[in-house]
Design a protein around this motif. Sequence first.
Motif, short mmCIF file in Angstrom:
data_model
loop_
_atom_site.label_atom_id
_atom_site.label_comp_id
_atom_site.label_asym_id
_atom_site.label_seq_id
_atom_site.Cartn_x
_atom_site.Cartn_y
_atom_site.Cartn_z
N ALA A 12 -1.43 22.25 -17.99
CA ALA A 12 -0.84 22.82 -19.20
C ALA A 12 -1.91 23.47 -20.07
N VAL A 13 -3.05 22.82 -20.16
CA VAL A 13 -4.15 23.38 -20.97
C VAL A 13 -4.66 24.68 -20.34
N VAL A 14 -4.85 24.67 -19.03
CA VAL A 14 -5.36 25.87 -18.35
C VAL A 14 -4.35 27.02 -18.49
N TRP A 15 -3.06 26.72 -18.35
CA TRP A 15 -2.04 27.76 -18.49
C TRP A 15 -2.05 28.34 -19.90
N ALA A 16 -2.22 27.49 -20.89
CA ALA A 16 -2.22 27.96 -22.28
C ALA A 16 -3.35 28.96 -22.50
N PHE A 17 -4.50 28.75 -21.86
CA PHE A 17 -5.64 29.62 -22.05
C PHE A 17 -5.62 30.86 -21.16
N THR A 18 -4.90 30.80 -20.04
CA THR A 18 -4.98 31.91 -19.08
C THR A 18 -3.68 32.67 -18.87
N HIS A 19 -2.56 31.93 -18.81
CA HIS A 19 -1.26 32.53 -18.46
C HIS A 19 -1.35 33.27 -17.13
N ASN A 20 -2.24 32.82 -16.29
CA ASN A 20 -2.42 33.42 -14.96
C ASN A 20 -1.34 32.86 -14.03
N ILE A 21 -0.62 33.76 -13.35
CA ILE A 21 0.51 33.31 -12.53
C ILE A 21 0.06 32.44 -11.35
N TRP A 22 -1.22 32.45 -11.03
CA TRP A 22 -1.70 31.63 -9.91
C TRP A 22 -2.06 30.21 -10.34
N GLU A 67 0.82 -1.21 0.00
CA GLU A 67 0.00 0.00 0.00
C GLU A 67 0.86 1.27 0.00
N PHE A 68 1.95 1.25 0.76
CA PHE A 68 2.82 2.42 0.78
C PHE A 68 3.52 2.61 -0.57
N LYS A 69 3.86 1.52 -1.21
CA LYS A 69 4.45 1.61 -2.55
C LYS A 69 3.43 2.19 -3.53
N PHE A 70 2.17 1.75 -3.39
CA PHE A 70 1.10 2.27 -4.25
C PHE A 70 0.93 3.77 -4.05
N ILE A 71 0.96 4.20 -2.79
CA ILE A 71 0.81 5.64 -2.50
C ILE A 71 1.91 6.43 -3.21
N ARG A 72 3.16 5.96 -3.10
CA ARG A 72 4.27 6.69 -3.74
C ARG A 72 4.08 6.75 -5.25
N ASN A 73 3.81 5.60 -5.85
CA ASN A 73 3.73 5.54 -7.31
C ASN A 73 2.48 6.23 -7.85
N SER A 74 1.39 6.20 -7.06
CA SER A 74 0.15 6.83 -7.54
C SER A 74 0.36 8.32 -7.74
N GLY A 75 1.26 8.91 -6.95
CA GLY A 75 1.54 10.33 -7.11
C GLY A 75 2.04 10.65 -8.50
N ILE A 76 2.79 9.73 -9.09
CA ILE A 76 3.32 9.95 -10.45
C ILE A 76 2.18 9.98 -11.46
N TYR A 77 1.30 8.97 -11.40
CA TYR A 77 0.24 8.85 -12.40
C TYR A 77 -0.81 9.95 -12.24
N PHE A 78 -1.26 10.15 -11.01
CA PHE A 78 -2.27 11.19 -10.78
C PHE A 78 -1.68 12.56 -11.08
N GLY A 79 -0.44 12.78 -10.64
CA GLY A 79 0.20 14.06 -10.87
C GLY A 79 0.38 14.35 -12.36
N PHE A 80 0.75 13.33 -13.12
CA PHE A 80 0.95 13.52 -14.56
C PHE A 80 -0.37 13.92 -15.23
N ALA A 81 -1.46 13.24 -14.84
CA ALA A 81 -2.77 13.56 -15.42
C ALA A 81 -3.18 14.98 -15.08
N ILE A 82 -2.96 15.39 -13.82
CA ILE A 82 -3.30 16.75 -13.41
C ILE A 82 -2.42 17.75 -14.15
N GLY A 83 -1.15 17.39 -14.39
CA GLY A 83 -0.22 18.27 -15.12
C GLY A 83 -0.68 18.53 -16.53
#
Length: 418
Positions: free
Chosen positions: A208-218, A188-204
């Motif tokens: 990128a799309v939101v930044w392209a449309f807004t260029h808002n520094i926040w 389970e702890f290994k899953f927690i570590r690795n899940s950060g990569i997959y979930f983080g990549f999807a959120i990234g």
Amino acid sequence: MITDLNLILADVQANWALYLSMPFVAAAIGYGTKVVAIKMMFKPLQFVGWRPFFGWQGIVPGKAATMASIACDLMMERLLKPEDVFNKLDPHRVAEEIREPLIRSVEDITREVAAEYQPGLWEAAPESVKRLIIKRIQNEAPHMVEQIMEDIKNNITRVFDLKDLVINALVRDKELLNRVFLEAGHVEFKFIRNSGIYFGFAIGLIQAVVWAFTHNIWVIPLFGLFTGWFTDWLALKMIFNPKKPVRYLGLFEWQGLFLKRRKQVAARYGELVASEIVTPAAVIEAILKGPMSDRLFGLVQKQVQRTLDEQSGVAKPLVVFAVGSTKYQEMKRSVSEKVMQYLPETLSHMEAYAEEAMDLKNLMVEKMQELTEEEFEGLLRPAFQQDEWILITVGAILGFLVGEMQVHVMIHFAVPVV
């Protein structure tokens, strides 16, 4: 907000490396915050810093007594009872296992007590008489041990505090407490570590799309905060929920990872408890030196005095006359005390038999298979429930700070599009 699609495409083309980096940085944030969160759960073992606000101690070792008590409550309610520890021990077999060291101990005790209470009489007695007295007590000693074992089994809750044994072991050895959670939940702890990569990549990618449309520094620091928080929260949810397999969108089935691994967890947890916590040596020490040892002394004293009275036989009046009635009672108490002193070393010779007879590992595994999903979850869940909001908050803050640095990089290296 930028609405000109051509301008957006030109910006992406001019700064493709920065856009490409976003999901990877988000994946790194997801992974890094998980690593930090897990470390903070278990390290350091002792508080480091300045109390009360500036510093940190691992959540599990910091709440060792609470964690150990929770683990012990479940263990005693459903997995292991004091009776389970002793019911499989055969008193006759125990006596046989310790016969040799017991015989040696009896001789030492007899000589010590006789020399203490009637030195002149004992020294003047012929060696053949001394040997006869010692031999008679040695012959009776195994039977005395059997009777003591029977007394212990019949009064197990009066002389053995299993909860005290478990809690003391885990509070005294915080590294062992960590291992209980880490080894039971290593997947389970290994899953927690690795899940950060997959979930983080999807959120990234979304970032990128939101930044392209807004260029808002926040946008970037807020996405970093969201990545650190959401990936922690989601990973914890996926470990324990749902409790039973559920099919989603008709495409895939998911069950809480910890509950899905019940058999493997049961095997490792049972092995760890049997080999590191409730061991024969620890049980013997808990009985002899634990909070209820005075009650054991009462049982031992009763059997020792009965044996001495029986072995004195017709000579008892002479013995009482020689040493005096008061001295005779003191002598019996002294023998009982010395028997208690010798018992730890003597009983250590039965540890191999006790481990085989108790078979605590298989007993624990068998009982764990009978746990409900909620009870099984309780094996690992306490490690997360205690101040888990701190871990999620730390993940969010770290994500925000990395996002803040990332936005400065974006602004500094971005190629302006006109």
